[in-house]
Design a protein around this motif. Structure first.
Motif, PDB file in Angstrom:
ATOM      1  N   PHE A  32      74.722  -2.120   4.873  1.00 46.73           N
ATOM      2  CA  PHE A  32      74.407  -1.193   4.140  1.00 46.73           C
ATOM      3  C   PHE A  32      73.490  -0.313   3.906  1.00 46.73           C
ATOM      4  N   VAL A  33      72.234  -1.045   4.222  1.00 47.10           N
ATOM      5  CA  VAL A  33      70.817  -0.570   4.327  1.00 47.10           C
ATOM      6  C   VAL A  33      70.898   0.425   5.410  1.00 47.10           C
ATOM      7  N   SER A  34      71.165   0.037   6.761  1.00 44.21           N
ATOM      8  CA  SER A  34      71.389   0.908   7.857  1.00 44.21           C
ATOM      9  C   SER A  34      72.297   2.142   7.487  1.00 44.21           C
ATOM     10  N   THR A  35      73.655   1.916   7.014  1.00 47.41           N
ATOM     11  CA  THR A  35      74.137   3.115   6.683  1.00 47.41           C
ATOM     12  C   THR A  35      73.764   3.965   5.843  1.00 47.41           C
ATOM     13  N   TYR A  36      72.963   3.783   4.792  1.00 50.74           N
ATOM     14  CA  TYR A  36      72.379   4.353   3.790  1.00 50.74           C
ATOM     15  C   TYR A  36      71.285   5.165   4.436  1.00 50.74           C
ATOM     16  N   LEU A  37      70.582   4.684   5.215  1.00 48.65           N
ATOM     17  CA  LEU A  37      69.212   5.398   5.954  1.00 48.65           C
ATOM     18  C   LEU A  37      69.698   6.151   7.246  1.00 48.65           C
ATOM     19  N   LEU A  38      70.733   5.948   7.590  1.00 46.91           N
ATOM     20  CA  LEU A  38      71.369   6.946   8.767  1.00 46.91           C
ATOM     21  C   LEU A  38      72.252   8.050   8.377  1.00 46.91           C
TER      22      LEU A  38
ATOM     23  N   GLY B 145      73.346   8.443   4.421  1.00 46.69           N
ATOM     24  CA  GLY B 145      72.960   8.786   3.081  1.00 46.69           C
ATOM     25  C   GLY B 145      74.314   8.011   2.455  1.00 46.69           C
ATOM     26  N   THR B 146      74.689   8.403   1.057  1.00 45.57           N
ATOM     27  CA  THR B 146      75.494   7.934   0.237  1.00 45.57           C
ATOM     28  C   THR B 146      76.977   8.453   0.890  1.00 45.57           C
ATOM     29  N   SER B 147      77.247   9.524   1.394  1.00 42.23           N
ATOM     30  CA  SER B 147      78.468   9.715   1.960  1.00 42.23           C
ATOM     31  C   SER B 147      78.927   8.686   3.172  1.00 42.23           C
ATOM     32  N   GLY B 148      77.897   8.275   3.736  1.00 43.57           N
ATOM     33  CA  GLY B 148      78.281   7.072   4.662  1.00 43.57           C
ATOM     34  C   GLY B 148      78.595   5.904   3.990  1.00 43.57           C
ATOM     35  N   LEU B 149      78.013   5.624   2.838  1.00 44.82           N
ATOM     36  CA  LEU B 149      78.373   4.372   2.184  1.00 44.82           C
ATOM     37  C   LEU B 149      79.626   4.653   1.496  1.00 44.82           C
ATOM     38  N   GLU B 150      80.216   5.551   0.737  1.00 43.41           N
ATOM     39  CA  GLU B 150      81.626   5.801   0.476  1.00 43.41           C
ATOM     40  C   GLU B 150      82.575   5.430   1.674  1.00 43.41           C
ATOM     41  N   MET B 151      82.291   6.135   2.713  1.00 40.82           N
ATOM     42  CA  MET B 151      83.117   5.859   3.693  1.00 40.82           C
ATOM     43  C   MET B 151      83.246   4.568   4.374  1.00 40.82           C
TER      44      MET B 151
ATOM     45  N   PHE C 107      86.978 -13.859   4.883  1.00 40.64           N
ATOM     46  CA  PHE C 107      87.161 -12.266   4.394  1.00 40.64           C
ATOM     47  C   PHE C 107      85.901 -11.826   4.271  1.00 40.64           C
ATOM     48  N   MET C 108      84.830 -12.457   3.749  1.00 44.62           N
ATOM     49  CA  MET C 108      83.587 -11.841   3.625  1.00 44.62           C
ATOM     50  C   MET C 108      83.028 -11.693   5.000  1.00 44.62           C
ATOM     51  N   ILE C 109      83.385 -12.342   6.067  1.00 41.78           N
ATOM     52  CA  ILE C 109      82.625 -12.100   7.468  1.00 41.78           C
ATOM     53  C   ILE C 109      83.233 -10.927   7.950  1.00 41.78           C
ATOM     54  N   LEU C 110      84.670 -10.753   7.926  1.00 42.24           N
ATOM     55  CA  LEU C 110      85.164  -9.806   8.255  1.00 42.24           C
ATOM     56  C   LEU C 110      84.818  -8.445   7.824  1.00 42.24           C
ATOM     57  N   ALA C 111      84.604  -8.459   6.389  1.00 40.66           N
ATOM     58  CA  ALA C 111      84.126  -7.261   5.667  1.00 40.66           C
ATOM     59  C   ALA C 111      82.532  -6.866   6.444  1.00 40.66           C
ATOM     60  N   ALA C 112      81.882  -8.033   6.670  1.00 41.76           N
ATOM     61  CA  ALA C 112      80.398  -7.667   7.205  1.00 41.76           C
ATOM     62  C   ALA C 112      80.574  -7.097   8.694  1.00 41.76           C
ATOM     63  N   SER C 113      81.648  -7.819   9.398  1.00 44.09           N
ATOM     64  CA  SER C 113      81.892  -7.225  10.710  1.00 44.09           C
ATOM     65  C   SER C 113      82.223  -5.814  10.676  1.00 44.09           C
ATOM     66  N   LYS C 114      82.995  -5.384   9.623  1.00 46.14           N
ATOM     67  CA  LYS C 114      83.192  -4.045   9.502  1.00 46.14           C
ATOM     68  C   LYS C 114      82.269  -3.063   9.451  1.00 46.14           C
ATOM     69  N   THR C 115      81.305  -3.418   8.841  1.00 45.19           N
ATOM     70  CA  THR C 115      80.172  -2.607   8.625  1.00 45.19           C
ATOM     71  C   THR C 115      79.321  -2.268   9.933  1.00 45.19           C
ATOM     72  N   PHE C 116      79.399  -3.252  10.702  1.00 47.69           N
ATOM     73  CA  PHE C 116      78.630  -3.309  11.982  1.00 47.69           C
ATOM     74  C   PHE C 116      79.272  -2.529  12.871  1.00 47.69           C
TER      75      PHE C 116
ATOM     76  N   SER D 149      81.404  -0.163  12.053  1.00 45.61           N
ATOM     77  CA  SER D 149      81.335   1.415  11.604  1.00 45.61           C
ATOM     78  C   SER D 149      79.922   2.112  11.979  1.00 45.61           C
ATOM     79  N   ILE D 150      78.899   1.158  11.764  1.00 44.54           N
ATOM     80  CA  ILE D 150      77.640   1.830  11.986  1.00 44.54           C
ATOM     81  C   ILE D 150      77.623   2.306  13.460  1.00 44.54           C
ATOM     82  N   LEU D 151      78.170   1.585  14.489  1.00 39.62           N
ATOM     83  CA  LEU D 151      78.242   1.816  15.920  1.00 39.62           C
ATOM     84  C   LEU D 151      79.072   3.065  15.877  1.00 39.62           C
ATOM     85  N   ALA D 152      80.174   3.264  15.291  1.00 39.03           N
ATOM     86  CA  ALA D 152      80.967   4.627  15.494  1.00 39.03           C
ATOM     87  C   ALA D 152      80.071   5.588  14.908  1.00 39.03           C
ATOM     88  N   PHE D 153      79.406   5.435  13.635  1.00 36.50           N
ATOM     89  CA  PHE D 153      78.829   6.568  12.878  1.00 36.50           C
ATOM     90  C   PHE D 153      77.757   6.889  13.900  1.00 36.50           C
TER      91      PHE D 153
END
Length: 436
Positions: free
Chosen positions: A33-39, A41-47, A288-297, A299-303
């Motif tokens: 979440f920190v990386s997504t926000y820095l890279l 902004g808020t639009s990335g967090l919503e996505m 499920f927490m692990i899967l959610a966390a993995s999705k953030t990683f 997604s950032i690679l894709a962003f």
């Protein structure tokens, strides 16, 4: 910012967070979440939140709680001791009898528990006292238990297999079925090694005589204690292989069969059910927490176009595809000495899988190779989890002796990986004939 800089910062940040002892899933979410926000902004967090929801609200994940419940019910019952006693009566004349018993029973229990640590702890608690009493060397006592304990990663219902398939967005059924042949082959290889070593060095596993059991009585005991366990295994593996059920249906059937068998033997109590359900809810929430966390990683690679950058880098290189596969496995081996399997999967799978698909390799084939490699990581010092499970069970055995006892089984894991690379059908044949 260049994609490779983003990738290095992400992986470096994750390792730094893990080094502080921060929980795995929350560490991934924090960095994500920190990386997504820095890279972005808020639009990335919503996505990102939308993508996390869509990844968890998936029918593919429905087998997870049932497989976990099945393992919890099996682990908390007392069927293992009776099963081990009957198996011991069948193999009483073979060299390395108790070590062989560990390998055989561990392979069977791997098809019922789904947990490497539960498998190792259960066998260690039951068999190690008898091995010590009979004069078995530490090499022949702890080695087979740790080696076969890791087979729960390969043979369904494998909790880590389900998790790996979910992280990689692969068919859970294909990954589980793909691990069947390599898993049972590894179990057979472990048995052959144990018998051969005990035959060459009989003092490491002294033979002993016990009263013989009449054949008819042995058949009766087998029908009473072994066949019900076989019923549990068939309720998962058999129905999938015969095309009678989907992985979700097989998971529910396996949990029901485990409950029925335990009820038949009087092993079910309110305390046992409560503990099993509590453990299931806790582990399911963690997965499920692990899967959610993995999705953030991922997604950032894709962003940041890091995924496309890695694919372009591989396409532009002149390295043979097989060499790239081997390099990936060496990276996983190195990480296995320092990190737990879940962390390794969450970091490497989103990076490796797009490259694997670009190279034209089957993702299920690669997933099974990864599972065997992660199995080795559980036995690799200094942080292999099964080493510490065994240290807790066998406090009289030094850590160095435990590590050295694992070496032959790690080598056999490497042999199996080589066999799968040479003969991919070892993994792909069963998923293909079952319609995967």
């Amino acid at each position: 910012m260049e994609w490779w800089v983003v990738l290095l910062l992400l992986v470096g940040g994750l390792i730094a967070v893990f080094a502080t002892g921060f929980p795995i899933a929350f560490g991934f979410l924090l960095v994500g979440f920190v990386s997504t926000y820095l890279l972005t902004g808020t639009s990335g967090l919503e996505m990102l939140t939308q993508q996390i929801y869509s990844s968890l609200a998936s029918f593919l994940l429905t087998p997870v709680p049932m497989f976990i419940l099945m393992g919890e019910l099996m682990f908390r019952s007392d069927l293992a001791a009776s099963t081990l006693d009957v198996l011991d009566r069948w193999i009483r004349r073979l060299p390395g009898r108790l070590s062989l018993l560990a390998a055989l029973s561990g392979t069977i229990f791997a098809a019922t528990s789904g947990s490497t640590m539960a498998n190792t702890a259960m066998l260690g608690t039951i068999l190690l006292p008898e091995m010590k009493k009979r004069g078995y060397s530490n090499f022949m006592a702890v080695g087979p238990i740790i080696g076969v304990g890791g087979l729960a990663m390969l043979i369904p219902p494998s909790a880590l297999g389900v998790l790996l398939a979910s992280i990689g967005q692969m068919s859970i059924g294909d990954v589980l079925i793909g691990g069947v042949i390599p898993g049972f082959l590894l179990g057979a290889m472990f048995c052959i090694f144990i018998v051969t070593y005990a035959w060459l060095r009989p003092l490491s596993a002294p033979s002993y005589e016990t009263g013989s059991t009449p054949f008819l009585e042995l058949l009766f005991l087998t029908a009473k204690f072994i066949l019900p366990v076989g019923l549990i295994i068939f309720s998962v593996l058999g129905v999938i292989l015969l095309g009678l059920a989907t992985p979700t249906e097989a998971a529910a059937l396996g949990a029901m069969a485990t409950l029925v068998v335990n009820f038949f033997y009087g092993k079910v109590s309110l305390r046992m059910l409560a503990d099993s359900l509590k453990g299931t809810v806790s582990l399911t929430a963690m997965v499920f927490m692990i899967l959610a966390a993995s999705k953030t990683f991922s997604s950032i690679l894709a962003f940041t176009n890091a995924t496309d950058g890695m694919i372009d880098l591989v396409n532009g290189s002149s390295l043979p595809p097989l060499l790239i596969i081997l390099a990936m496995q060496l990276i996983v081996v190195g990480m296995g000495a320092l990190m737990d399997p879940i962390s390794i999967m969450m970091i490497t799978v989103p990076i490796f899988l797009p490259i694997i698909q670009t190279l034209g390799f089957d993702p299920v084939w690669f997933a099974v190779i990864m599972l065997i490699n992660l199995e080795m990581g559980n036995m690799t010092p200094p942080f292999g989890m099964l080493l510490y499970v065994m240290q807790g069970v066998a406090q009289y055995v030094s850590f160095g002796e435990i590590v050295s006892a694992c070496v032959p089984y790690m080598l056999l894991d490497i042999v199996m990986i080589a066999m799968i690379i040479i003969w991919p059908e070892l993994v792909l044949w069963l998923p293909r004939i079952t319609g995967g």
